[in-house]
Design a protein around this motif. Structure first.
Motif, mmCIF file in Angstrom:
data_model
loop_
_atom_site.group_PDB
_atom_site.id
_atom_site.type_symbol
_atom_site.label_atom_id
_atom_site.label_comp_id
_atom_site.label_asym_id
_atom_site.label_seq_id
_atom_site.Cartn_x
_atom_site.Cartn_y
_atom_site.Cartn_z
ATOM 1 N N ASP A 144 45.759 45.383 37.083
ATOM 2 C CA ASP A 144 45.547 45.361 36.371
ATOM 3 C C ASP A 144 44.190 46.067 35.142
ATOM 4 O OD1 ASP A 144 48.382 45.406 35.177
ATOM 5 O OD2 ASP A 144 47.797 43.138 35.840
ATOM 6 N N LEU A 145 42.533 45.595 35.884
ATOM 7 C CA LEU A 145 41.907 45.882 35.415
ATOM 8 C C LEU A 145 40.675 45.109 37.077
ATOM 9 C CD1 LEU A 145 40.325 43.631 32.813
ATOM 10 C CD2 LEU A 145 42.345 42.964 34.105
ATOM 11 N N LEU A 146 39.855 45.537 36.710
ATOM 12 C CA LEU A 146 39.065 44.583 37.232
ATOM 13 C C LEU A 146 37.241 43.989 36.844
ATOM 14 C CD1 LEU A 146 37.829 47.678 39.962
ATOM 15 C CD2 LEU A 146 38.890 46.491 39.924
ATOM 16 N N VAL A 147 37.905 43.232 37.165
ATOM 17 C CA VAL A 147 36.983 42.141 36.628
ATOM 18 C C VAL A 147 35.229 41.235 37.618
ATOM 19 C CG1 VAL A 147 36.114 40.005 34.557
ATOM 20 C CG2 VAL A 147 38.023 41.262 35.087
ATOM 21 N N ARG A 148 33.902 41.051 37.204
ATOM 22 C CA ARG A 148 32.777 40.732 38.049
ATOM 23 C C ARG A 148 32.330 40.124 36.860
ATOM 24 N NH1 ARG A 148 35.436 43.184 41.367
ATOM 25 N NH2 ARG A 148 35.335 44.451 42.648
ATOM 26 N N ALA A 149 32.157 38.640 36.747
ATOM 27 C CA ALA A 149 31.365 38.221 36.008
ATOM 28 C C ALA A 149 30.004 36.956 36.620
ATOM 29 C CB ALA A 149 32.943 36.409 35.650
ATOM 30 N N MET A 150 29.010 36.467 35.773
ATOM 31 C CA MET A 150 28.054 35.958 35.534
ATOM 32 C C MET A 150 28.200 34.656 35.469
ATOM 33 S SD MET A 150 26.470 38.553 37.044
ATOM 34 C CE MET A 150 24.575 38.157 37.647
ATOM 35 N N SER A 151 27.589 34.007 36.525
ATOM 36 C CA SER A 151 27.361 32.030 36.667
ATOM 37 C C SER A 151 26.446 31.731 37.166
ATOM 38 C CB SER A 151 28.715 31.410 37.405
ATOM 39 O OG SER A 151 28.993 30.497 37.513
ATOM 40 N N MET A 152 25.772 31.010 36.279
ATOM 41 C CA MET A 152 24.413 30.454 36.479
ATOM 42 C C MET A 152 23.381 31.245 36.933
ATOM 43 S SD MET A 152 25.118 26.446 37.111
ATOM 44 C CE MET A 152 23.125 25.977 37.566
ATOM 45 N N GLY A 153 23.644 32.815 36.078
ATOM 46 C CA GLY A 153 22.469 33.679 36.335
ATOM 47 C C GLY A 153 22.795 34.084 37.577
ATOM 48 N N PHE B 158 31.705 41.784 32.558
ATOM 49 C CA PHE B 158 32.082 43.205 32.695
ATOM 50 C C PHE B 158 33.133 43.890 33.605
ATOM 51 C CE2 PHE B 158 29.278 43.055 36.000
ATOM 52 C CZ PHE B 158 29.602 44.343 37.277
ATOM 53 N N VAL B 159 34.241 44.440 32.609
ATOM 54 C CA VAL B 159 35.020 44.620 33.068
ATOM 55 C C VAL B 159 35.739 46.543 33.257
ATOM 56 C CG1 VAL B 159 36.183 42.762 31.659
ATOM 57 C CG2 VAL B 159 36.201 45.409 30.539
ATOM 58 N N ALA B 160 36.479 47.029 34.277
ATOM 59 C CA ALA B 160 36.484 47.938 34.337
ATOM 60 C C ALA B 160 38.310 48.110 33.979
ATOM 61 C CB ALA B 160 35.837 48.391 35.091
ATOM 62 N N LYS B 161 38.146 49.849 34.645
ATOM 63 C CA LYS B 161 39.821 50.189 34.398
ATOM 64 C C LYS B 161 39.833 50.456 36.686
ATOM 65 C CE LYS B 161 40.397 53.303 30.482
ATOM 66 N NZ LYS B 161 41.393 52.316 30.426
ATOM 67 N N PRO B 162 41.141 49.907 37.019
ATOM 68 C CA PRO B 162 41.321 50.328 38.512
ATOM 69 C C PRO B 162 41.062 50.868 39.027
ATOM 70 C CG PRO B 162 43.645 49.354 37.192
ATOM 71 C CD PRO B 162 42.180 50.174 36.024
ATOM 72 N N VAL B 163 40.275 50.709 39.987
ATOM 73 C CA VAL B 163 39.782 51.892 41.406
ATOM 74 C C VAL B 163 40.543 50.886 42.538
ATOM 75 C CG1 VAL B 163 38.197 52.889 39.702
ATOM 76 C CG2 VAL B 163 37.411 51.425 41.047
ATOM 77 N N ASP B 164 40.517 52.240 43.341
ATOM 78 C CA ASP B 164 39.986 51.152 44.900
ATOM 79 C C ASP B 164 39.370 50.957 45.195
ATOM 80 O OD1 ASP B 164 43.039 51.735 45.057
ATOM 81 O OD2 ASP B 164 42.609 54.060 46.333
ATOM 82 N N TYR B 165 38.966 49.464 46.241
ATOM 83 C CA TYR B 165 37.191 48.937 46.317
ATOM 84 C C TYR B 165 37.592 47.860 47.810
ATOM 85 C CZ TYR B 165 38.474 44.249 43.776
ATOM 86 O OH TYR B 165 38.907 43.257 43.387
ATOM 87 N N VAL B 166 36.957 47.414 48.229
ATOM 88 C CA VAL B 166 36.794 46.022 49.586
ATOM 89 C C VAL B 166 36.292 44.673 49.344
ATOM 90 C CG1 VAL B 166 36.698 45.881 51.486
ATOM 91 C CG2 VAL B 166 36.955 48.372 51.349
ATOM 92 N N ALA B 167 37.159 44.046 49.002
ATOM 93 C CA ALA B 167 36.940 42.693 48.817
ATOM 94 C C ALA B 167 35.987 42.308 49.975
ATOM 95 C CB ALA B 167 37.622 41.150 48.557
ATOM 96 N N SER B 168 34.897 41.236 49.434
ATOM 97 C CA SER B 168 33.849 40.804 50.241
ATOM 98 C C SER B 168 34.821 40.122 51.620
ATOM 99 C CB SER B 168 33.266 39.055 49.702
ATOM 100 O OG SER B 168 33.928 38.821 49.004
ATOM 101 N N SER B 169 36.122 40.034 51.470
ATOM 102 C CA SER B 169 36.389 39.822 52.910
ATOM 103 C C SER B 169 36.878 40.751 53.909
ATOM 104 C CB SER B 169 37.468 39.147 52.984
ATOM 105 O OG SER B 169 37.934 39.740 52.027
ATOM 106 N N GLY B 170 35.967 41.826 53.440
ATOM 107 C CA GLY B 170 37.274 42.966 53.546
ATOM 108 C C GLY B 170 38.375 43.569 53.684
ATOM 109 N N LYS B 171 39.403 43.122 53.173
ATOM 110 C CA LYS B 171 40.124 42.905 52.612
ATOM 111 C C LYS B 171 40.576 43.717 51.539
ATOM 112 C CE LYS B 171 44.048 40.862 49.464
ATOM 113 N NZ LYS B 171 44.328 39.392 48.871
ATOM 114 N N PRO B 172 41.645 45.297 51.810
ATOM 115 C CA PRO B 172 41.250 46.266 50.222
ATOM 116 C C PRO B 172 41.644 45.866 49.615
ATOM 117 C CG PRO B 172 42.773 46.735 52.767
ATOM 118 C CD PRO B 172 42.375 45.365 52.545
ATOM 119 N N VAL B 173 41.333 46.726 47.982
ATOM 120 C CA VAL B 173 42.265 45.643 46.800
ATOM 121 C C VAL B 173 42.637 47.240 46.794
ATOM 122 C CG1 VAL B 173 42.578 45.310 44.606
ATOM 123 C CG2 VAL B 173 40.691 43.444 46.667
#
Length: 395
Positions: free
Chosen positions: A302-311, A281-296
């Motif tokens: 250019d965009l945000l993407v999250r993907a499912m793999s093996m459920g 699933f895709v979305a337009k860019p917004v600020d967030y904090v990655a799993s490592s604590g690194k700010p994005v």
């Protein structure tokens, strides 16, 4: 009752990109496993530690995630203009099967280094210093990958300062070119857009009718808008992987998308096809904090993407899905392209749960159909352990 000793098989445990798996030379496998079939699958499942009803793979080399339940078989290639054949097996964690339906883009980065170290390339093709060009035939999907492997003093260079979000430590950069990566899946006709449309209305029972871009590039992937399914595109693994209702929704989307793409003929076939297609699933860019604590920052991508793999929601991004993202982003009108702001582009940087990744693609319209000549991205790889893997006698 007399007990037989374990079988010893030469093997190398490698990280490639944000995945890791057990690598074999075809010639080192037991004779029965050198051919596709039940004996090979049984061996690889036992190596990884599957099927495991506990979902841990304690009695094997797997790490009980889609990123770590992987096997690779490499051999010299008999194909013209190729050095090695690369076969990838995604081992189910809790079920008794190996999914051979797609490639692993992350482990693709480790294929070249492994092939060189395992003596599978002609010496004339491997410089003492500089870059070795390894021409890989990806046997699962019938495509060519070109790996650019750094060499130093006659050996693969593994250390370096290339950083990859989702991997804790830096290593040497391995650029990859995926040539003509539109997936040539059986039943999909080899078309990049198997439905003939850049965006479809996908009816999903219990979810609704979703706008979807369904593409065969790198790996068959179904893209939907984050907002349409109640997400922002900034989610990390915990937001989804502990939600049984959400996981069921994604699997339903995946099943109905696979049917529309011609990858399966009946919905119940999806249960034995865990590796493909992917759902993202895709979305337009917004600020967030990655799993490592690194700010994005929104301005960094250019965009945000999250993907499912093996459920499950992937902890970073599958390499093959990154190819699909880059390809779809290059084609005006797709949901990915729209999320990235539209217009023509040959590269895109997207935000994923672990950080960001840049991928490039060259796409064009020919005779009314979209084609992509190649997609490019960089990964890293290194040997974690080498020697023998041991398994109890099988049958």
């Amino acid at each position: 009752m007399a007990q037989l000793p374990q079988i010893k098989i030469p093997a190398t445990y490698m990280r490639g990109g944000t995945s890791k798996g057990v690598f074999f030379r075809l010639q080192d496998l037991p004779e029965a496993a050198q051919r596709p079939g039940a004996a090979r699958d049984a061996l690889l499942m036992r190596v990884i530690g599957s099927p495991d009803p506990y979902g841990k793979q304690i009695d094997g080399m797997g790490g009980a995630t889609s990123s770590t339940s992987k096997t690779v078989i490499i051999s010299r290639s008999s194909r013209p203009d190729h050095d090695v054949d690369y076969l990838f097996g995604q081992v189910s964690i809790d079920q008794a099967f190996v999914d051979w339906s797609g490639n692993c883009g992350n482990l693709s980065a480790a294929v070249g280094p492994f092939a060189i170290s395992a003596g599978l390339l002609d010496a004339s093709r491997v410089p003492r210093d500089g870059i070795a060009i390894v021409r890989i035939w990806q046997a699962n999907i019938g495509k060519t990958i070109i790996a650019h492997v750094p060499m130093m003093n006659g050996a693969v260079q593994e250390t370096g300062d290339f950083e990859l979000d989702g991997v804790t430590f830096p290593a040497a950069e391995v650029p990859l070119e995926f040539i003509d990566p539109a997936a040539d899946e059986e039943g999909a006709g080899g078309a990049m857009f198997p439905t003939g449309n850049l965006v479809d209305d996908l009816e999903v029972p219990g979810v609704g009718t979703l706008k979807a871009t369904m593409i065969n590039a790198g790996i068959p992937t179904i893209f939907v808008d984050a907002e349409a399914i109640g997400y922002k595109g900034t989610e990390l693994q915990n937001a989804i992987n502990g939600d049984a209702k959400a996981l069921a929704m994604f699997e339903t989307i995946r099943a109905h998308g696979a049917l529309r793409m011609g990858l399966i003929e009946h919905l119940d076939e999806i249960a034995t096809r865990q590796h493909t297609p992917k759902v993202a699933f895709v979305a337009k860019p917004v600020d967030y904090v990655a799993s490592s604590g690194k700010p994005v920052r929104a301005g960094d991508v250019d965009l945000l993407v999250r993907a499912m793999s093996m459920g499950k929601l992937h902890h970073a991004m599958m390499g093959t899905a990154a190819v699909a993202i880059g390809t779809a982003a290059a084609i005006a009108g797709t949901l990915v392209n729209q999320a990235a702001g539209g217009g023509a582009r040959e590269s895109v940087r997207f935000g994923h749960p672990s950080g960001t990744l840049r991928v490039g693609a060259q796409a064009s319209l020919k005779d009314g159909e979209w084609v992509v000549t190649k997609a490019m991205m960089s990964r890293s790889a290194r040997v974690l352990m080498e020697g023998w893997v041991r398994v109890p006698p099988l049958g």
